[in-house]
Design a protein around this motif. Structure first.
Motif, short mmCIF file in Angstrom:
data_model
loop_
_atom_site.label_atom_id
_atom_site.label_comp_id
_atom_site.label_asym_id
_atom_site.label_seq_id
_atom_site.Cartn_x
_atom_site.Cartn_y
_atom_site.Cartn_z
N PRO A 89 44.95 31.73 25.54
CA PRO A 89 43.97 32.50 26.30
C PRO A 89 44.51 33.87 26.71
CG PRO A 89 44.16 30.26 27.15
CD PRO A 89 45.30 30.46 26.19
N ASP A 90 43.68 34.88 26.60
CA ASP A 90 44.05 36.25 26.98
C ASP A 90 43.55 36.51 28.40
OD1 ASP A 90 44.55 38.92 27.25
OD2 ASP A 90 43.44 39.55 25.47
N TYR A 91 44.35 36.12 29.38
CA TYR A 91 43.91 36.23 30.77
C TYR A 91 43.80 37.68 31.24
CZ TYR A 91 44.36 31.19 31.07
OH TYR A 91 44.19 29.84 30.86
N GLU A 92 44.58 38.56 30.66
CA GLU A 92 44.46 39.97 31.04
C GLU A 92 43.08 40.51 30.69
OE1 GLU A 92 47.59 42.45 29.69
OE2 GLU A 92 49.18 41.29 30.67
N THR A 93 42.53 40.07 29.56
CA THR A 93 41.18 40.50 29.19
C THR A 93 40.15 39.93 30.15
OG1 THR A 93 41.70 40.82 26.86
CG2 THR A 93 39.40 40.37 27.40
N PHE A 94 40.32 38.66 30.55
CA PHE A 94 39.40 38.08 31.53
C PHE A 94 39.43 38.89 32.83
CE2 PHE A 94 40.28 33.70 29.48
CZ PHE A 94 39.29 33.91 28.55
N VAL A 95 40.63 39.25 33.28
CA VAL A 95 40.77 40.04 34.50
C VAL A 95 40.08 41.40 34.34
CG1 VAL A 95 42.41 41.27 35.97
CG2 VAL A 95 42.88 38.91 35.30
N ARG A 96 40.26 42.01 33.18
CA ARG A 96 39.67 43.32 32.94
C ARG A 96 38.14 43.26 33.00
NH1 ARG A 96 38.88 46.54 28.05
NH2 ARG A 96 39.67 44.84 26.79
N TYR A 97 37.57 42.24 32.37
CA TYR A 97 36.12 42.08 32.41
C TYR A 97 35.64 41.75 33.82
CZ TYR A 97 35.01 42.51 27.46
OH TYR A 97 34.80 43.01 26.20
N GLU A 98 36.42 40.95 34.52
CA GLU A 98 36.04 40.59 35.89
C GLU A 98 36.02 41.81 36.79
OE1 GLU A 98 37.33 36.79 38.31
OE2 GLU A 98 38.87 38.33 38.48
N ARG A 99 37.04 42.66 36.67
CA ARG A 99 37.10 43.86 37.50
C ARG A 99 35.96 44.82 37.20
NH1 ARG A 99 41.28 44.07 41.49
NH2 ARG A 99 41.81 46.21 40.96
N ALA A 100 35.44 44.74 35.98
CA ALA A 100 34.32 45.61 35.60
C ALA A 100 32.97 44.99 35.95
CB ALA A 100 34.37 45.90 34.10
N GLY A 101 32.97 43.83 36.61
CA GLY A 101 31.71 43.18 36.95
C GLY A 101 30.99 42.61 35.75
N ARG A 102 31.77 42.23 34.74
CA ARG A 102 31.19 41.69 33.51
C ARG A 102 31.61 40.24 33.26
NH1 ARG A 102 29.01 45.29 29.89
NH2 ARG A 102 29.05 47.47 30.53
N TYR A 103 32.25 39.61 34.23
CA TYR A 103 32.75 38.25 34.06
C TYR A 103 32.78 37.60 35.44
CZ TYR A 103 36.33 34.63 33.03
OH TYR A 103 37.04 33.46 32.89
N VAL A 104 32.23 36.39 35.52
CA VAL A 104 32.21 35.65 36.78
C VAL A 104 32.79 34.26 36.54
CG1 VAL A 104 30.83 34.88 38.74
CG2 VAL A 104 30.07 36.84 37.40
N LEU A 105 33.71 33.86 37.40
CA LEU A 105 34.32 32.54 37.30
C LEU A 105 33.86 31.67 38.46
CD1 LEU A 105 36.36 30.55 36.01
CD2 LEU A 105 38.08 31.52 37.56
N PHE A 106 33.18 30.58 38.13
CA PHE A 106 32.76 29.59 39.12
C PHE A 106 33.73 28.41 39.04
CE2 PHE A 106 28.97 31.84 37.69
CZ PHE A 106 28.38 32.21 38.88
N THR A 107 34.13 27.89 40.19
CA THR A 107 35.07 26.77 40.20
C THR A 107 34.51 25.59 40.96
OG1 THR A 107 36.18 27.59 42.19
CG2 THR A 107 37.07 28.30 40.04
N LEU A 108 35.02 24.42 40.62
CA LEU A 108 34.68 23.18 41.30
C LEU A 108 35.99 22.54 41.75
CD1 LEU A 108 32.22 20.45 40.02
CD2 LEU A 108 34.42 19.85 41.00
#
Length: 204
Positions: A89-108
């Motif tokens: 997994p490319d977590y840096e890309t996830f972080v980049r998209y998240e910071r741009a408001g293009r990725y949301v992580l929901f947790t349980l």
């Protein structure tokens, strides 16, 4: 033309070590990834509790070490067709998209222990010009699949996406489980079929 936004980010962080979060801010400011949704709006989504379980929005950059085993369990259970490829997994890309408001992580979580997650990419549809959410991953460990937990978690995800203005949710389900039937029970429609082919390197 001077990029004043990039200049401001660099000036404000002069001398700081380059973290994934700062790198994401620099990329956004440089217009490598244009912002879509204000992160503050996403952060306003409140958590919900159900019989000891907690549904919430979290920042993936804060829980990388914790969520990686969950991603691995998901990979092992449903991604057999990709097992000839590396799990990386490319977590840096996830972080980049998240910071741009293009990725949301929901947790349980259950008493703080991470048992499930749902990650959604956000984008504006070029066909309708409305906000759409596209599922990247949705996985619950067996301990979180009992009773109404999964159904209520999906309902939480839907309500949260509705709160930030999403008009459409796109998800994928694998043929190795009964997720398709579960989502149809929740009102999702089967509108297309997807096929995958892994391109193997030929010996020459």
């Amino acid at each position: 033309m001077t990029n004043s936004r990039l200049f401001a980010v660099l000036k404000a962080n002069m001398g700081r070590p380059l973290s994934p979060e700062l790198g994401a801010d620099i990329l956004i400011a440089a217009d490598w990834l244009s912002p879509l949704m204000p992160r503050a709006l996403i952060d306003e989504i409140p958590p919900e509790d159900y019989q000891g379980f907690t549904f919430a929005v979290e920042h993936i950059g804060n829980i990388i070490e914790e969520i990686n085993p969950l991603h691995r369990a998901h990979w092992d259970e449903t991604e057999e067709h990709r097992h000839g490829l590396p799990f990386n997994p490319d977590y840096e890309t996830f972080v980049r998209y998240e910071r741009a408001g293009r990725y949301v992580l929901f947790t349980l979580r259950d008493e703080g222990k991470l048992l499930g997650n749902c990650a959604m990419y956000l984008d504006m549809s070029a066909h309708t010009q409305t906000l759409i959410a596209t599922e990247d991953t949705l996985y619950l460990l067996p301990a979180a699949r009992r009773g109404r937990v999964a159904m209520l978690f999906v309902a939480y995800v839907e309500q949260s996406l509705r709160q930030i203005g999403a008009k459409e949710i796109n998800i994928t389900v694998k043929t190795v489980n009964k997720a398709g039937r579960f989502f149809r029970m929740l009102g999702y429609r089967h509108v297309e079929n997807g096929l995958i082919k892994i391109l193997e390197v030929e010996n020459v």
